[in-house]
Motif scaffolding. Structure first.
Motif, short mmCIF file in Angstrom:
data_model
loop_
_atom_site.label_atom_id
_atom_site.label_comp_id
_atom_site.label_asym_id
_atom_site.label_seq_id
_atom_site.Cartn_x
_atom_site.Cartn_y
_atom_site.Cartn_z
N ARG A 195 0.83 -1.21 0.00
CA ARG A 195 0.00 0.00 0.00
C ARG A 195 0.86 1.26 0.00
O ARG A 195 0.52 2.27 -0.62
CB ARG A 195 -0.95 -0.02 1.19
N LEU A 196 2.00 1.21 0.70
CA LEU A 196 2.93 2.33 0.68
C LEU A 196 3.49 2.53 -0.73
O LEU A 196 3.64 3.66 -1.20
CB LEU A 196 4.07 2.09 1.65
N ARG A 197 3.82 1.44 -1.39
CA ARG A 197 4.33 1.52 -2.76
C ARG A 197 3.29 2.15 -3.68
O ARG A 197 3.62 3.00 -4.53
CB ARG A 197 4.70 0.13 -3.25
N VAL A 198 2.04 1.76 -3.52
CA VAL A 198 0.98 2.34 -4.34
C VAL A 198 0.84 3.83 -4.07
O VAL A 198 0.74 4.64 -5.00
CB VAL A 198 -0.36 1.61 -4.08
N LEU A 199 0.85 4.23 -2.80
CA LEU A 199 0.73 5.65 -2.47
C LEU A 199 1.89 6.45 -3.05
O LEU A 199 1.70 7.55 -3.58
CB LEU A 199 0.68 5.84 -0.95
N ARG A 200 3.09 5.91 -2.96
CA ARG A 200 4.26 6.62 -3.52
C ARG A 200 4.09 6.82 -5.02
O ARG A 200 4.41 7.89 -5.55
CB ARG A 200 5.53 5.81 -3.23
N THR A 201 3.59 5.82 -5.72
CA THR A 201 3.39 5.93 -7.16
C THR A 201 2.29 6.94 -7.49
O THR A 201 2.41 7.71 -8.45
CB THR A 201 3.05 4.56 -7.76
N VAL A 202 1.23 6.96 -6.70
CA VAL A 202 0.18 7.96 -6.88
C VAL A 202 0.75 9.36 -6.70
O VAL A 202 0.46 10.29 -7.47
CB VAL A 202 -0.98 7.73 -5.89
N ALA A 203 1.61 9.54 -5.69
CA ALA A 203 2.22 10.85 -5.44
C ALA A 203 3.11 11.27 -6.61
O ALA A 203 3.14 12.45 -6.99
CB ALA A 203 3.03 10.81 -4.15
N GLU A 204 3.84 10.33 -7.17
CA GLU A 204 4.74 10.65 -8.28
C GLU A 204 3.97 11.08 -9.52
O GLU A 204 4.39 11.97 -10.26
CB GLU A 204 5.61 9.44 -8.62
N HIS A 205 2.81 10.46 -9.77
CA HIS A 205 2.07 10.71 -11.00
C HIS A 205 0.91 11.70 -10.81
O HIS A 205 0.42 12.27 -11.79
CB HIS A 205 1.54 9.40 -11.57
N GLY A 206 0.46 11.89 -9.57
CA GLY A 206 -0.63 12.81 -9.31
C GLY A 206 -1.97 12.35 -9.84
O GLY A 206 -2.88 13.16 -10.01
N SER A 207 -2.09 11.05 -10.08
CA SER A 207 -3.31 10.52 -10.69
C SER A 207 -3.43 9.04 -10.40
O SER A 207 -2.44 8.30 -10.50
CB SER A 207 -3.28 10.76 -12.20
#
Length: 301
Positions: free
Chosen positions: A6-18
């Motif tokens: 879940r942390l990995r997913v959140l980090r990827t969301v933060a990087e892409h903003g979407s």
């Protein structure tokens, strides 16, 4: 207990903003990404993102968790490298660098590193400042030679906790003119004095600085040449295409036919330093590289 995925997913969301772009990067569905984030929010008892029609932004709690996610990812990467070293007896060490700084500071520093740690296999990858810092946060590199102009380090707010920054040197920018230019014999120049001149740009960040300064001074620079290579930019200036704003260390092997004039105070400068993952500065290989870079910067200054 916080789920690492879940942390990995959140980090990827933060990087892409979407959610959609994060889903594409992770090869998941947008629904799965949303569910992972929602589950993380339930486990924390607070929101980590704000959703809107314009995309996704982090809350303060989200920034904290993304910092934690980057630290966890970096530690797992370093742990994997240590395990590989146990099996092979060799340590993989990767350095990211921007071109002009790497050319000046890295060769001697890497020679010291490999001499002090002969079992170390060194890799170098070129990266712009923001990318270099991101690679450090992700654990993809062991160090990044990078820079920033006046102001904070490159990156989004709240994202500096995963790196340690060691300042190395200031790299002032200079005006570069054809040697026959009427102002070529000046001791210093204000950028505004060249408002009517055509310009050659040596990199995007220098361009951004020039445009900000020009806006404050009330003029719009006429750009006739754009390149990401300072040596090429200097060759265009020598050919009479325009004037340019070039960092000092990129002028070590200046072409004939040029005059280099310092910018009037307060002169713009790049602040060069090295970023390493937080807590890794005392690792033997990292410490050796840091000392070597500091010595090289002191000699260059």
């Amino acid at each position: 207990m916080i789920d690492v995925q879940r942390l990995r997913v959140l980090r990827t969301v933060a990087e892409h903003g979407s959610f959609n772009q994060a889903a594409a990067a992770l090869r998941l569905t947008p629904s799965a990404v949303s569910q992972h984030v929602a589950a993380l929010e339930r486990s924390l008892g607070t929101r980590v993102v704000e959703r809107s029609t314009r995309g996704v932004t982090l809350t303060r709690a989200g920034h904290i968790m993304v910092g934690a996610a980057e630290s966890v990812a970096a530690e797992l990467t370093h742990a994997r490298r240590e395990i590989d070293r146990l099996g092979t007896g060799r340590t993989q060490f990767t350095v990211a660098t921007f071109t002009s700084g790497g050319r000046l500071l890295l060769p001697g520093a890497l020679s010291r590193l490999t001499s002090a740690h002969p079992g170390t296999v060194v890799h170098v990858r070129e990266a712009e400042p923001e990318e270099g810092l991101l690679l450090v946060r992700q654990g993809a590199v062991d160090a990044a030679l990078t820079y920033h102009f006046d102001g904070p380090l490159p990156g989004r707010p709240g994202r500096r906790t995963a790196v340690e920054w060691t300042a190395l040197m200031a790299d002032p920018l200079h005006m570069v003119l054809p040697e026959a230019h009427p102002l070529a014999d000046r001791q210093t120049l204000d950028i505004a004095e060249l408002a009517e001149e055509p310009w050659v740009l040596g990199c995007l960040k220098t361009e951004a600085y020039l445009r900000r300064y020009a806006e404050r001074a009330g003029f719009t620079p006429e750009v006739r040449g754009t390149t990401t290579d300072y040596f090429f930019a200097c060759s265009l200036v020598a050919a009479g295409l325009g004037v340019s704003l070039i960092p000092s260390i990129a002028l070590a092997s200046a072409l004939p036919g040029l005059r280099v004039v310092p910018v009037s105070p307060p002169a713009p400068a790049r602040h060069i330093g090295v970023a390493v993952p937080r807590g890794r500065g005392h690792h033997p290989s990292v410490a050796t590289l840091l000392r070597a870079l500091q010595d090289g910067a002191a000699a260059a200054g």
